[in-house]
Design a protein around this motif. Sequence first.
Motif, PDB file in Angstrom:
ATOM      1  N   PRO A 109      -9.907  -5.305   9.418  1.00 16.69           N
ATOM      2  CA  PRO A 109      -9.050  -6.603   8.891  1.00 16.69           C
ATOM      3  C   PRO A 109      -8.098  -6.865   9.779  1.00 16.69           C
ATOM      4  N   LYS A 110      -7.828  -8.229  10.315  1.00 18.01           N
ATOM      5  CA  LYS A 110      -6.546  -8.791  10.957  1.00 18.01           C
ATOM      6  C   LYS A 110      -5.438  -9.548  10.130  1.00 18.01           C
ATOM      7  N   LEU A 111      -6.239  -9.744   8.851  1.00 19.15           N
ATOM      8  CA  LEU A 111      -5.653 -10.907   8.077  1.00 19.15           C
ATOM      9  C   LEU A 111      -5.948 -10.810   6.636  1.00 19.15           C
ATOM     10  N   GLN A 112      -4.886 -10.798   5.788  1.00 20.85           N
ATOM     11  CA  GLN A 112      -5.362 -10.883   4.269  1.00 20.85           C
ATOM     12  C   GLN A 112      -4.757 -12.390   3.788  1.00 20.85           C
ATOM     13  N   ILE A 113      -5.747 -12.984   2.746  1.00 21.59           N
ATOM     14  CA  ILE A 113      -5.428 -14.055   2.350  1.00 21.59           C
ATOM     15  C   ILE A 113      -5.362 -13.970   0.813  1.00 21.59           C
ATOM     16  N   TRP A 114      -4.577 -15.137   0.111  1.00 21.74           N
ATOM     17  CA  TRP A 114      -4.448 -15.023  -1.379  1.00 21.74           C
ATOM     18  C   TRP A 114      -3.972 -13.812  -1.865  1.00 21.74           C
ATOM     19  N   ARG A 115      -2.791 -13.443  -0.917  1.00 29.18           N
ATOM     20  CA  ARG A 115      -2.158 -12.094  -1.283  1.00 29.18           C
ATOM     21  C   ARG A 115      -1.584 -12.300  -2.871  1.00 29.18           C
ATOM     22  N   ARG A 116      -1.206 -13.439  -3.365  1.00 31.49           N
ATOM     23  CA  ARG A 116      -0.484 -13.737  -4.506  1.00 31.49           C
ATOM     24  C   ARG A 116      -1.279 -13.235  -5.788  1.00 31.49           C
ATOM     25  N   SER A 117      -2.518 -13.136  -5.502  1.00 35.34           N
ATOM     26  CA  SER A 117      -3.504 -12.612  -6.687  1.00 35.34           C
ATOM     27  C   SER A 117      -4.022 -11.467  -6.550  1.00 35.34           C
ATOM     28  N   ALA A 118      -3.556 -10.749  -5.391  1.00 38.59           N
ATOM     29  CA  ALA A 118      -3.770  -9.159  -5.168  1.00 38.59           C
ATOM     30  C   ALA A 118      -3.719  -8.134  -6.311  1.00 38.59           C
ATOM     31  N   GLN A 119      -4.498  -7.395  -6.557  1.00 36.05           N
ATOM     32  CA  GLN A 119      -4.413  -6.278  -7.475  1.00 36.05           C
ATOM     33  C   GLN A 119      -3.031  -5.296  -6.818  1.00 36.05           C
ATOM     34  N   PRO A 120      -2.099  -5.168  -7.783  1.00 40.70           N
ATOM     35  CA  PRO A 120      -0.880  -4.586  -7.452  1.00 40.70           C
ATOM     36  C   PRO A 120      -0.814  -3.267  -6.998  1.00 40.70           C
ATOM     37  N   TRP A 121      -1.912  -2.635  -7.452  1.00 42.99           N
ATOM     38  CA  TRP A 121      -2.119  -1.141  -6.975  1.00 42.99           C
ATOM     39  C   TRP A 121      -2.403  -1.172  -5.496  1.00 42.99           C
ATOM     40  N   LEU A 122      -2.851  -1.942  -5.105  1.00 38.08           N
ATOM     41  CA  LEU A 122      -3.292  -2.011  -3.624  1.00 38.08           C
ATOM     42  C   LEU A 122      -2.464  -1.650  -2.734  1.00 38.08           C
ATOM     43  N   VAL A 123      -0.926  -1.794  -2.758  1.00 39.15           N
ATOM     44  CA  VAL A 123       0.161  -1.603  -1.988  1.00 39.15           C
ATOM     45  C   VAL A 123       0.193  -0.061  -1.995  1.00 39.15           C
ATOM     46  N   ASP A 124      -0.258   0.735  -2.674  1.00 34.58           N
ATOM     47  CA  ASP A 124       0.109   1.809  -2.831  1.00 34.58           C
ATOM     48  C   ASP A 124      -1.349   2.651  -2.860  1.00 34.58           C
ATOM     49  N   LEU A 125      -2.325   2.420  -2.178  1.00 39.19           N
ATOM     50  CA  LEU A 125      -3.775   2.766  -2.516  1.00 39.19           C
ATOM     51  C   LEU A 125      -3.845   4.488  -2.217  1.00 39.19           C
ATOM     52  N   GLY A 126      -2.799   4.871  -1.178  1.00 40.32           N
ATOM     53  CA  GLY A 126      -2.911   6.088  -0.737  1.00 40.32           C
ATOM     54  C   GLY A 126      -2.291   7.150  -1.764  1.00 40.32           C
ATOM     55  N   ALA A 127      -1.620   6.728  -2.589  1.00 45.46           N
ATOM     56  CA  ALA A 127      -1.017   7.443  -3.953  1.00 45.46           C
ATOM     57  C   ALA A 127      -2.074   7.744  -5.110  1.00 45.46           C
ATOM     58  N   ILE A 128      -3.036   7.204  -4.795  1.00 48.35           N
ATOM     59  CA  ILE A 128      -4.195   7.334  -6.037  1.00 48.35           C
ATOM     60  C   ILE A 128      -4.900   8.623  -5.487  1.00 48.35           C
ATOM     61  N   ARG A 129      -5.141   9.774  -6.653  1.00 46.36           N
ATOM     62  CA  ARG A 129      -5.787  10.739  -6.484  1.00 46.36           C
ATOM     63  C   ARG A 129      -7.164  10.696  -5.646  1.00 46.36           C
ATOM     64  N   ALA A 130      -7.420  11.196  -4.775  1.00 39.13           N
ATOM     65  CA  ALA A 130      -8.541  11.222  -3.995  1.00 39.13           C
ATOM     66  C   ALA A 130      -9.570  12.437  -3.704  1.00 39.13           C
ATOM     67  N   ALA A 131     -10.768  12.091  -3.667  1.00 39.81           N
ATOM     68  CA  ALA A 131     -11.822  13.322  -3.409  1.00 39.81           C
ATOM     69  C   ALA A 131     -12.519  12.627  -2.187  1.00 39.81           C
ATOM     70  N   GLU A 132     -12.952  13.660  -1.485  1.00 39.44           N
ATOM     71  CA  GLU A 132     -13.718  13.404  -0.086  1.00 39.44           C
ATOM     72  C   GLU A 132     -15.165  12.943  -0.548  1.00 39.44           C
ATOM     73  N   LYS A 133     -15.669  13.388  -1.567  1.00 34.93           N
ATOM     74  CA  LYS A 133     -16.900  13.088  -1.859  1.00 34.93           C
ATOM     75  C   LYS A 133     -16.931  12.471  -3.373  1.00 34.93           C
ATOM     76  N   ASP A 134     -17.992  12.517  -4.124  1.00 34.73           N
ATOM     77  CA  ASP A 134     -17.938  12.158  -5.403  1.00 34.73           C
ATOM     78  C   ASP A 134     -16.972  12.716  -6.171  1.00 34.73           C
ATOM     79  N   ALA A 135     -16.581  12.213  -7.298  1.00 33.46           N
ATOM     80  CA  ALA A 135     -15.512  12.761  -8.294  1.00 33.46           C
ATOM     81  C   ALA A 135     -15.746  14.346  -8.772  1.00 33.46           C
ATOM     82  N   PRO A 136     -15.004  15.190  -8.884  1.00 25.87           N
ATOM     83  CA  PRO A 136     -14.923  16.613  -9.224  1.00 25.87           C
ATOM     84  C   PRO A 136     -15.349  16.438 -10.777  1.00 25.87           C
ATOM     85  N   SER A 137     -16.460  17.172 -11.278  1.00 24.52           N
ATOM     86  CA  SER A 137     -16.838  17.071 -12.375  1.00 24.52           C
ATOM     87  C   SER A 137     -16.097  18.240 -13.310  1.00 24.52           C
TER      88      SER A 137
END
Length: 137
Positions: A109-137
Amino acid sequence: MKIDGRCHCGHIAYEAEIDPEQVQLCHCTDCQTLSGSAFRAVAMSREGSFKLLSGTLTHYVKTAESGRQRLQSFCPECGTPIYSTGMGEGAKVHALRLGAIRQRNALVPKLQIWRRSAQPWLVDLGAIRAAEKDAPS
Ligand SMILES: [Zn+2]
Ligand SMILES: [Zn+2]
């Protein structure tokens, strides 16, 4: 750039020409609801280049607050969103849904529009706990 796409179940297949500089995200609340996700990513087709190769699309007409209408097209079998376009004369450019494009890994993507209604957690997506595949059980 020539691209092709298909829905999840394979009923719909298409091809189109796009400009990789015209890839964008939309954070508007309609796109959140209609995509079932936090935002929508699209690639704009070159005028008149969209070609449906198989299947029959189902349509929904979205009327915006401004009164502007957009045709939303999706697979009637699996619900995969395929594109939106204008009504009548505005129907030449298709906003192709990125997730159904086979070459999507090459489209940034080269542009994002309607940023004012963006979900606030998107700015720090990298901070959310991550798994390379499915969620650990
Ligand atoms: Zn399908
Ligand atoms: Zn939107």
